[in-house]
Design a protein around this motif. Structure first.
Motif, PDB file in Angstrom:
ATOM      1  N   PHE A   1     -20.278  72.522 -48.262  1.00 50.32           N
ATOM      2  CA  PHE A   1     -20.897  72.422 -48.819  1.00 50.32           C
ATOM      3  C   PHE A   1     -22.748  71.487 -47.463  1.00 50.32           C
ATOM      4  O   PHE A   1     -22.031  70.997 -47.553  1.00 50.32           O
ATOM      5  N   ALA A   2     -23.558  71.807 -48.867  1.00 53.82           N
ATOM      6  CA  ALA A   2     -24.632  71.333 -47.578  1.00 53.82           C
ATOM      7  C   ALA A   2     -25.293  70.960 -49.368  1.00 53.82           C
ATOM      8  O   ALA A   2     -24.962  70.888 -50.043  1.00 53.82           O
ATOM      9  N   ILE A   3     -25.512  69.740 -48.470  1.00 53.14           N
ATOM     10  CA  ILE A   3     -26.455  68.354 -49.384  1.00 53.14           C
ATOM     11  C   ILE A   3     -28.123  68.285 -48.665  1.00 53.14           C
ATOM     12  O   ILE A   3     -27.299  68.253 -47.692  1.00 53.14           O
ATOM     13  N   THR A   4     -29.063  67.836 -49.975  1.00 47.83           N
ATOM     14  CA  THR A   4     -29.859  67.490 -49.850  1.00 47.83           C
ATOM     15  C   THR A   4     -29.885  66.280 -49.546  1.00 47.83           C
ATOM     16  O   THR A   4     -30.252  66.187 -50.935  1.00 47.83           O
ATOM     17  N   THR A   5     -30.907  65.072 -48.997  1.00 49.26           N
ATOM     18  CA  THR A   5     -30.321  63.527 -49.574  1.00 49.26           C
ATOM     19  C   THR A   5     -31.663  63.662 -49.660  1.00 49.26           C
ATOM     20  O   THR A   5     -32.355  64.403 -49.639  1.00 49.26           O
ATOM     21  N   ARG A   6     -31.896  62.018 -50.357  1.00 43.32           N
ATOM     22  CA  ARG A   6     -33.327  61.842 -50.700  1.00 43.32           C
ATOM     23  C   ARG A   6     -34.109  61.870 -49.379  1.00 43.32           C
ATOM     24  O   ARG A   6     -35.225  61.927 -50.175  1.00 43.32           O
ATOM     25  N   SER A   7     -33.767  61.190 -48.638  1.00 39.33           N
ATOM     26  CA  SER A   7     -34.847  61.817 -47.144  1.00 39.33           C
ATOM     27  C   SER A   7     -35.041  62.743 -46.861  1.00 39.33           C
ATOM     28  O   SER A   7     -36.095  63.397 -45.738  1.00 39.33           O
ATOM     29  N   GLY A   8     -34.286  63.976 -47.796  1.00 39.99           N
ATOM     30  CA  GLY A   8     -35.046  65.614 -46.928  1.00 39.99           C
ATOM     31  C   GLY A   8     -33.775  65.065 -45.912  1.00 39.99           C
ATOM     32  O   GLY A   8     -34.196  66.989 -45.062  1.00 39.99           O
ATOM     33  N   GLU A   9     -33.431  65.112 -45.294  1.00 46.20           N
ATOM     34  CA  GLU A   9     -31.961  65.626 -44.525  1.00 46.20           C
ATOM     35  C   GLU A   9     -31.085  66.618 -44.985  1.00 46.20           C
ATOM     36  O   GLU A   9     -30.873  66.542 -46.304  1.00 46.20           O
ATOM     37  N   THR A  10     -30.586  67.941 -44.696  1.00 50.07           N
ATOM     38  CA  THR A  10     -29.343  68.317 -45.136  1.00 50.07           C
ATOM     39  C   THR A  10     -28.039  68.016 -43.914  1.00 50.07           C
ATOM     40  O   THR A  10     -28.238  68.060 -42.569  1.00 50.07           O
ATOM     41  N   ILE A  11     -27.417  67.607 -45.833  1.00 47.90           N
ATOM     42  CA  ILE A  11     -25.826  67.747 -44.379  1.00 47.90           C
ATOM     43  C   ILE A  11     -25.210  68.622 -44.725  1.00 47.90           C
ATOM     44  O   ILE A  11     -25.300  68.687 -45.569  1.00 47.90           O
ATOM     45  N   THR A  12     -23.896  68.706 -44.352  1.00 45.31           N
ATOM     46  CA  THR A  12     -22.903  69.845 -44.625  1.00 45.31           C
ATOM     47  C   THR A  12     -20.668  68.801 -45.244  1.00 45.31           C
ATOM     48  O   THR A  12     -21.377  68.171 -44.480  1.00 45.31           O
ATOM     49  N   LEU A  13     -21.008  68.843 -45.426  1.00 52.57           N
ATOM     50  CA  LEU A  13     -19.995  68.412 -46.134  1.00 52.57           C
ATOM     51  C   LEU A  13     -18.541  70.080 -45.959  1.00 52.57           C
ATOM     52  O   LEU A  13     -18.998  70.497 -46.704  1.00 52.57           O
ATOM     53  N   SER A  14     -17.345  69.048 -45.594  1.00 54.89           N
ATOM     54  CA  SER A  14     -16.200  70.421 -46.005  1.00 54.89           C
ATOM     55  C   SER A  14     -14.910  69.288 -46.325  1.00 54.89           C
ATOM     56  O   SER A  14     -14.876  68.151 -45.556  1.00 54.89           O
ATOM     57  N   LYS A  15     -14.019  70.151 -46.477  1.00 51.11           N
ATOM     58  CA  LYS A  15     -12.888  69.603 -46.519  1.00 51.11           C
ATOM     59  C   LYS A  15     -12.378  68.397 -45.288  1.00 51.11           C
ATOM     60  O   LYS A  15     -11.596  66.993 -45.469  1.00 51.11           O
ATOM     61  N   ALA A  16     -11.958  69.115 -44.994  1.00 49.70           N
ATOM     62  CA  ALA A  16     -11.355  69.109 -43.053  1.00 49.70           C
ATOM     63  C   ALA A  16     -12.800  67.474 -42.779  1.00 49.70           C
ATOM     64  O   ALA A  16     -12.408  66.255 -42.506  1.00 49.70           O
ATOM     65  N   VAL A  17     -13.776  67.007 -42.815  1.00 47.11           N
ATOM     66  CA  VAL A  17     -15.140  66.475 -42.269  1.00 47.11           C
ATOM     67  C   VAL A  17     -15.156  65.642 -43.696  1.00 47.11           C
ATOM     68  O   VAL A  17     -14.851  64.744 -42.954  1.00 47.11           O
ATOM     69  N   VAL A  18     -14.421  64.961 -44.357  1.00 50.92           N
ATOM     70  CA  VAL A  18     -14.313  64.393 -45.490  1.00 50.92           C
ATOM     71  C   VAL A  18     -12.721  63.693 -45.020  1.00 50.92           C
ATOM     72  O   VAL A  18     -12.944  62.644 -44.680  1.00 50.92           O
ATOM     73  N   GLN A  19     -11.954  64.744 -44.642  1.00 51.98           N
ATOM     74  CA  GLN A  19     -10.205  63.889 -44.494  1.00 51.98           C
ATOM     75  C   GLN A  19     -10.356  63.378 -42.710  1.00 51.98           C
ATOM     76  O   GLN A  19     -10.233  61.722 -42.808  1.00 51.98           O
ATOM     77  N   SER A  20     -11.149  63.897 -42.218  1.00 54.94           N
ATOM     78  CA  SER A  20     -11.763  63.121 -40.586  1.00 54.94           C
ATOM     79  C   SER A  20     -12.545  62.467 -40.307  1.00 54.94           C
ATOM     80  O   SER A  20     -12.213  60.388 -39.947  1.00 54.94           O
ATOM     81  N   TYR A  21     -13.730  61.956 -41.559  1.00 49.41           N
ATOM     82  CA  TYR A  21     -14.328  60.744 -40.797  1.00 49.41           C
ATOM     83  C   TYR A  21     -14.778  59.563 -42.659  1.00 49.41           C
ATOM     84  O   TYR A  21     -15.197  58.858 -41.849  1.00 49.41           O
ATOM     85  N   LEU A  22     -14.401  59.635 -43.214  1.00 45.14           N
ATOM     86  CA  LEU A  22     -14.334  59.578 -44.392  1.00 45.14           C
ATOM     87  C   LEU A  22     -12.900  58.758 -45.264  1.00 45.14           C
ATOM     88  O   LEU A  22     -13.065  57.972 -46.247  1.00 45.14           O
ATOM     89  N   THR A  23     -11.759  59.564 -44.746  1.00 43.42           N
ATOM     90  CA  THR A  23     -10.304  59.179 -45.834  1.00 43.42           C
ATOM     91  C   THR A  23      -9.750  58.657 -44.450  1.00 43.42           C
ATOM     92  O   THR A  23      -8.103  58.487 -44.660  1.00 43.42           O
ATOM     93  N   ASP A  24      -9.701  58.417 -42.813  1.00 45.17           N
ATOM     94  CA  ASP A  24      -9.504  57.977 -42.423  1.00 45.17           C
ATOM     95  C   ASP A  24      -7.996  58.968 -42.190  1.00 45.17           C
ATOM     96  O   ASP A  24      -6.857  58.625 -41.916  1.00 45.17           O
ATOM     97  N   ASN A  25      -8.314  60.179 -42.457  1.00 38.19           N
ATOM     98  CA  ASN A  25      -7.390  61.240 -42.190  1.00 38.19           C
ATOM     99  C   ASN A  25      -5.971  61.102 -43.551  1.00 38.19           C
ATOM    100  O   ASN A  25      -4.745  62.511 -43.305  1.00 38.19           O
ATOM    101  N   VAL A  26      -5.918  60.445 -44.490  1.00 35.33           N
ATOM    102  CA  VAL A  26      -5.745  60.666 -45.641  1.00 35.33           C
ATOM    103  C   VAL A  26      -6.373  61.714 -46.717  1.00 35.33           C
ATOM    104  O   VAL A  26      -7.007  62.432 -46.017  1.00 35.33           O
ATOM    105  N   GLN A  27      -5.425  63.160 -47.010  1.00 38.11           N
ATOM    106  CA  GLN A  27      -5.618  63.884 -47.295  1.00 38.11           C
ATOM    107  C   GLN A  27      -5.819  63.826 -49.172  1.00 38.11           C
ATOM    108  O   GLN A  27      -5.586  62.721 -49.490  1.00 38.11           O
TER     109      GLN A  27
END
Length: 212
Positions: free
Chosen positions: A9-35
């Motif tokens: 999914f794509a998100i537009t932040t308050r600064s106008g930047e667009t970022i893309t989040l996927s389940k794989a990205v969240v697990q790799s970078y935001l939960t230290d590979n916790v499922q």
């Protein structure tokens, strides 16, 4: 145009930047590979989208230990930034409440604690131009301090107790002062420590992003 994959999914932040989040990205970078489950990922994405935050800048967190349910939270600075843009916002005051050696307590501005004093609580007042009285919240330290399963206090709560409890009080006061800006179940990372303490490993910080 091809349909966007349901797990990305794509998100537009308050600064106008667009970022893309996927389940794989969240697990790799935001939960230290916790499922995380599909439902937890969707909840996290929706929070990021609603408040237009960038989790890679530590504006939102997904806190998960092992197979325990995830806790989805915002950084309290996001609450502050949203309130700052409201025309009625007129600032805040905050501090701590301490127990002194003579048995008396003192409410003071700021976050200084003397060696012979005991921290009781943090407090915050939020002012609005359209209200006669400020919204005041007192957050008790023993109710929110993050602890491990062995009962000892977690990281920042041990080294920065005044700083941490005041952040809890700020988040709660901002939500109460501006109920139309925030969902009632949107919590800060400091408040989440109280929710997740009983599930936290004794000697690890698995699946939890660092606190800014």
């Amino acid at each position: 145009m091809a349909e966007e994959p349901k797990n990305k999914f794509a998100i537009t932040t308050r600064s106008g930047e667009t970022i893309t989040l996927s389940k794989a990205v969240v697990q790799s970078y935001l939960t230290d590979n916790v499922q995380v489950t599909d439902a937890e990922f969707t909840q996290f994405f929706q929070l990021c989208k609603t408040y237009q935050v960038n989790p890679f800048l530590r504006e939102a967190y997904i806190v998960k230990y092992g197979t325990q349910p995830a806790t989805i939270v915002l950084d309290y600075k996001v609450l502050q930034q949203i309130a700052d843009r409201h025309k009625a916002y007129k600032g805040m005051r905050h501090g701590i409440i301490v127990s002194k050696p003579d048995g008396t307590s003192e409410e003071r501005h700021g976050e200084y604690l003397l060696p012979n004093e005991t921290l009781l609580a943090g407090w915050c007042e939020v002012f609005r131009a359209d209200r006669d009285e400020p919204t005041k919240v007192v957050a008790m330290f023993n109710e929110f301090k993050g602890t491990k399963k062995d009962g000892t206090i977690n990281g920042n709560w041990a080294s920065k107790p005044c700083f941490m409890i005041v952040k809890v009080a700020k988040a709660q006061a901002l939500r109460e002062a501006f109920p139309n800006l925030f969902d009632s179940n949107v919590y800060s990372i400091e408040e989440a420590d109280a929710i997740t303490s009983s599930n936290a490993p004794t000697n690890a910080n698995v699946g939890k992003t660092s606190v800014s």
